[in-house]
Motif scaffolding. Structure first.
Motif, PDB file in Angstrom:
ATOM      1  N   ARG A  93       0.832  -1.209   0.000  1.00  0.00           N
ATOM      2  CA  ARG A  93       0.000   0.000   0.000  1.00  0.00           C
ATOM      3  C   ARG A  93       0.861   1.251   0.000  1.00  0.00           C
ATOM      4  O   ARG A  93       0.576   2.220  -0.702  1.00  0.00           O
ATOM      5  N   ASP A  97       0.979   4.041  -2.935  1.00  0.00           N
ATOM      6  CA  ASP A  97       0.790   5.480  -2.699  1.00  0.00           C
ATOM      7  C   ASP A  97       1.954   6.289  -3.253  1.00  0.00           C
ATOM      8  O   ASP A  97       1.765   7.371  -3.804  1.00  0.00           O
ATOM      9  N   LYS A 101       1.795   9.286  -5.985  1.00  0.00           N
ATOM     10  CA  LYS A 101       2.377  10.611  -5.719  1.00  0.00           C
ATOM     11  C   LYS A 101       3.377  10.980  -6.807  1.00  0.00           C
ATOM     12  O   LYS A 101       3.432  12.129  -7.246  1.00  0.00           O
ATOM     13  N   CYS A 135      -5.282   2.419  -3.456  1.00  0.00           N
ATOM     14  CA  CYS A 135      -4.188   1.629  -2.860  1.00  0.00           C
ATOM     15  C   CYS A 135      -4.617   0.873  -1.600  1.00  0.00           C
ATOM     16  O   CYS A 135      -3.892  -0.004  -1.131  1.00  0.00           O
TER      17      CYS A 135
END
Length: 137
Positions: A93, A97, A101, A135
């Protein structure tokens, strides 16, 4: 001071001392819980960093923006490296992420190229690559 006053003060002192010991014990439990939580977070953060993810995917930007027809060897090496980083669910996860980003910092990314990148590099990832993937699932 009479005997009764002395006895009463000793009782109050014992009660105050017991309360302080109880409060200290509670404080120690809270501090220990915070330290355990911080250790758990640092394990996740220590195993996979967004810097690792960024470094792995940076060579892929040309392909993902349509400036290259296929992913480069360095890009695929980065995808293969990225595949080895996350070990557990929390790390996957976190890495997912980081990918999202990183993608947000680049304009003109091709969603199909992002989705197909692991397959083009023969390196399936433990999470799908997508601009809108959740996610947490």
């Amino acid at each position: 001071m009479d005997e009764h006053t002395t006895h009463t003060r000793k009782k109050k002192k014992k009660k105050t001392t017991a309360k302080m010991k109880g409060a200290a014990a509670v404080a120690m439990v809270v501090v220990a819980g915070c330290l355990l939580a911080a250790a758990a977070v640092s394990v996740v953060d220590g195993a996979v960093t967004c810097g690792d993810v960024d470094a792995s995917l940076l060579p892929c930007v040309a392909y993902l923006t349509g400036k290259a027809a296929a992913p480069s060897g360095d890009c695929c090496a980065g995808v293969r490296h990225l595949r080895t980083l996350p070990v557990g669910t929390a790390e996957r996860r976190f890495a997912c992420d980081c990918v999202k980003k990183a993608a947000a910092r680049f304009k003109g990314l091709n969603g199909d190229a992002i989705r197909d990148l692991p397959a083009k590099c023969a390196a399936p990832l433990p999470f799908p690559l997508s601009l809108d993937f959740d996610c947490n699932t």
